[in-house]
Design an enzyme around this catalytic site. Structure first.
Site, PDB file in Angstrom:
ATOM      1  N   ARG A   1      -1.208 -16.093   2.694  1.00  0.00           N
ATOM      2  CA  ARG A   1      -0.429 -15.521   3.439  1.00  0.00           C
ATOM      3  C   ARG A   1       0.631 -16.153   4.381  1.00  0.00           C
ATOM      4  O   ARG A   1       1.820 -16.119   4.676  1.00  0.00           O
ATOM      5  CB  ARG A   1      -1.355 -14.732   4.692  1.00  0.00           C
ATOM      6  CG  ARG A   1      -1.960 -13.311   4.146  1.00  0.00           C
ATOM      7  CD  ARG A   1      -1.020 -11.946   3.624  1.00  0.00           C
ATOM      8  NE  ARG A   1      -0.223 -11.810   4.830  1.00  0.00           N
ATOM      9  CZ  ARG A   1      -0.681 -10.890   5.666  1.00  0.00           C
ATOM     10  NH1 ARG A   1      -1.860 -10.359   5.605  1.00  0.00           N
ATOM     11  NH2 ARG A   1       0.198 -10.699   6.822  1.00  0.00           N
TER      12      ARG A   1
ATOM     13  N   CYS B   1      -6.626  -7.103   0.071  1.00  0.00           N
ATOM     14  CA  CYS B   1      -6.056  -7.952   1.144  1.00  0.00           C
ATOM     15  C   CYS B   1      -6.769  -8.348   2.262  1.00  0.00           C
ATOM     16  O   CYS B   1      -6.456  -9.227   3.251  1.00  0.00           O
ATOM     17  CB  CYS B   1      -4.827  -6.953   1.691  1.00  0.00           C
ATOM     18  SG  CYS B   1      -5.346  -5.394   2.414  1.00  0.00           S
TER      19      CYS B   1
ATOM     20  N   HIS C   1       3.313  -2.628   3.687  1.00  0.00           N
ATOM     21  CA  HIS C   1       2.927  -4.172   4.327  1.00  0.00           C
ATOM     22  C   HIS C   1       3.628  -4.980   3.372  1.00  0.00           C
ATOM     23  O   HIS C   1       2.920  -5.814   2.396  1.00  0.00           O
ATOM     24  CB  HIS C   1       1.586  -4.010   3.992  1.00  0.00           C
ATOM     25  CG  HIS C   1       0.712  -5.148   4.751  1.00  0.00           C
ATOM     26  ND1 HIS C   1       1.394  -6.022   5.635  1.00  0.00           N
ATOM     27  CD2 HIS C   1      -0.955  -5.310   5.078  1.00  0.00           C
ATOM     28  CE1 HIS C   1       0.507  -6.892   6.031  1.00  0.00           C
ATOM     29  NE2 HIS C   1      -0.726  -6.390   5.605  1.00  0.00           N
TER      30      HIS C   1
ATOM     31  N   GLN D   1       2.357  -8.820   2.946  1.00  0.00           N
ATOM     32  CA  GLN D   1       0.875  -9.206   2.333  1.00  0.00           C
ATOM     33  C   GLN D   1       1.308  -8.992   0.614  1.00  0.00           C
ATOM     34  O   GLN D   1       0.736  -9.828  -0.064  1.00  0.00           O
ATOM     35  CB  GLN D   1       0.036  -7.629   2.416  1.00  0.00           C
ATOM     36  CG  GLN D   1      -1.102  -7.803   1.405  1.00  0.00           C
ATOM     37  CD  GLN D   1      -2.297  -9.007   1.814  1.00  0.00           C
ATOM     38  OE1 GLN D   1      -2.410  -9.022   3.022  1.00  0.00           O
ATOM     39  NE2 GLN D   1      -2.462  -9.599   0.785  1.00  0.00           N
TER      40      GLN D   1
ATOM     41  N   ARG E   1       3.767  -5.459  14.197  1.00  0.00           N
ATOM     42  CA  ARG E   1       2.611  -4.970  13.490  1.00  0.00           C
ATOM     43  C   ARG E   1       2.019  -3.533  14.364  1.00  0.00           C
ATOM     44  O   ARG E   1       1.601  -3.807  15.415  1.00  0.00           O
ATOM     45  CB  ARG E   1       1.235  -5.892  13.447  1.00  0.00           C
ATOM     46  CG  ARG E   1      -0.037  -5.280  12.623  1.00  0.00           C
ATOM     47  CD  ARG E   1      -1.014  -6.229  12.643  1.00  0.00           C
ATOM     48  NE  ARG E   1      -2.317  -6.048  11.870  1.00  0.00           N
ATOM     49  CZ  ARG E   1      -2.555  -6.077  10.856  1.00  0.00           C
ATOM     50  NH1 ARG E   1      -1.518  -6.557   9.793  1.00  0.00           N
ATOM     51  NH2 ARG E   1      -3.731  -5.544  10.280  1.00  0.00           N
TER      52      ARG E   1
END
Length: 314
Positions: free
Chosen positions: A298, A270, A140, A143, A113
């Site tokens: 997630r 998100c 992303h 997500q 990340r």
């Protein structure tokens, strides 16, 4: 020493493709349903990643990505090792290439990340184990697997669905556009002038057969939409926050904007949310909001991404 033939990097959704993303969602739905009322740390019966170790490398702060990957690995029978830039040599000038080569000798997969997307591309270039994008400034993808799972759970088949995005043309929107081309849904993008998404992702969606509408009018995007999505206006480390908030203000998702969508439309975010900025409290806490289903998903999305990366799915 090369990457095993059956393992794969997941830097963007297109690394997997339409069939694999569909397989991820189907597997996530099945595994989630099988765990009803189970303790969160109990392994799935097949424990497909038993003995495997995932390195979680954080150059950006995280709540959902950190916890979901950790719990995902526990449920799949594996374990995690968490590294942060402030407590590892990566934050003291060790190259991405050397970090990738060292970690590849010690763990079975790497989640990164970070900020600049070129960093994860460099990690993947030199790693001999799967590398997964936990977020970059460009995209992303993990997500969006969770978002698609959430939409389907709420009885909305993806082909032909109308997504509406409000606010900044950022990394989350880029991955939504990439998903649109793969899964054949449409996207209306409402942004202030100067905050449009990267044209590469717009073109990618259109080439995949999705309809993409770019507008500076929030009402136009919301009209008849199935799914309304927004994100935090100010990302970590961004400058000129006050000026950006002023530009974004007309794109706040409120009850009037939700009323323009279909009656059964759902609201996604998100997280973390700045309630009162990009979304009002009555929408965020309202009956059409599925943001906490989305957050929980997630875990289930991460499990399917991991299985795909290890060559055990799709």
């Amino acid at each position: 020493m090369g990457k095993p033939a059956d393992s794969r990097h997941f830097l963007d959704l297109s690394d997997a493709g339409t069939n694999a993303v569909a397989a991820m969602i189907a597997d996530a739905l099945d595994r989630k349903a099988a765990r009803t009322d189970w303790p969160k740390g109990k392994s799935d019966p097949d424990a497909p990643l038993a003995g495997r170790v995932l390195a979680l490398v954080f150059e950006k702060n995280s709540t959902r990505t950190r916890v979901s990957f950790d719990i995902a690995m526990r449920q799949l029978g594996g374990t995690v090792l968490i590294l942060e830039s402030g407590s590892s040599q990566l934050g003291r000038g060790e190259s991405i290439a050397d970090t990738a080569r060292v970690l590849s000798r010690m763990v079975d997969a790497i989640m990164l990340r970070t900020d600049d997307h070129s960093k994860i591309e460099e990690m993947a270039k030199h790693a001999t184990v799967p590398v997964i994008n936990g977020l970059t400034d460009r995209s992303h993808p993990c997500q969006i697997v969770a978002d698609l799972l959430t939409v389907i759970e709420h009885r909305k088949p993806l082909p032909g669905l109308e997504f509406a995005w409000f606010g900044d043309g950022n990394n989350v929107l880029h991955s939504i556009l990439e998903a649109a081309g793969l899964m054949k849904f449409n996207v209306r993008v409402a942004t202030p002038k100067g905050f449009e998404p990267d044209p590469e992702f717009v073109e990618m969606a259109r080439k995949g057969g999705a309809s993409v509408t770019l507008t500076n009018d929030a009402s136009e995007a919301a009209n008849g939409a199935d799914v309304l999505v927004t994100d935090t206006w100010i990302s970590m480390g961004q400058d000129d926050a006050d000026a950006k908030r002023q530009a974004m203000a007309p794109f706040q998702v409120d009850t009037a904007l939700m009323a323009k969508a279909k009656n059964d439309a759902v609201f996604l975010h998100c997280l973390p949310a700045h309630v009162g900025e990009e979304v009002t409290e009555d929408v965020f806490e309202g009956a059409q909001s599925v943001v906490f289903d989305e957050a929980e998903n997630r875990i289930h999305a991460q499990k399917s991404v991991l299985l795909w990366s290890f060559g055990l799915l799709g």
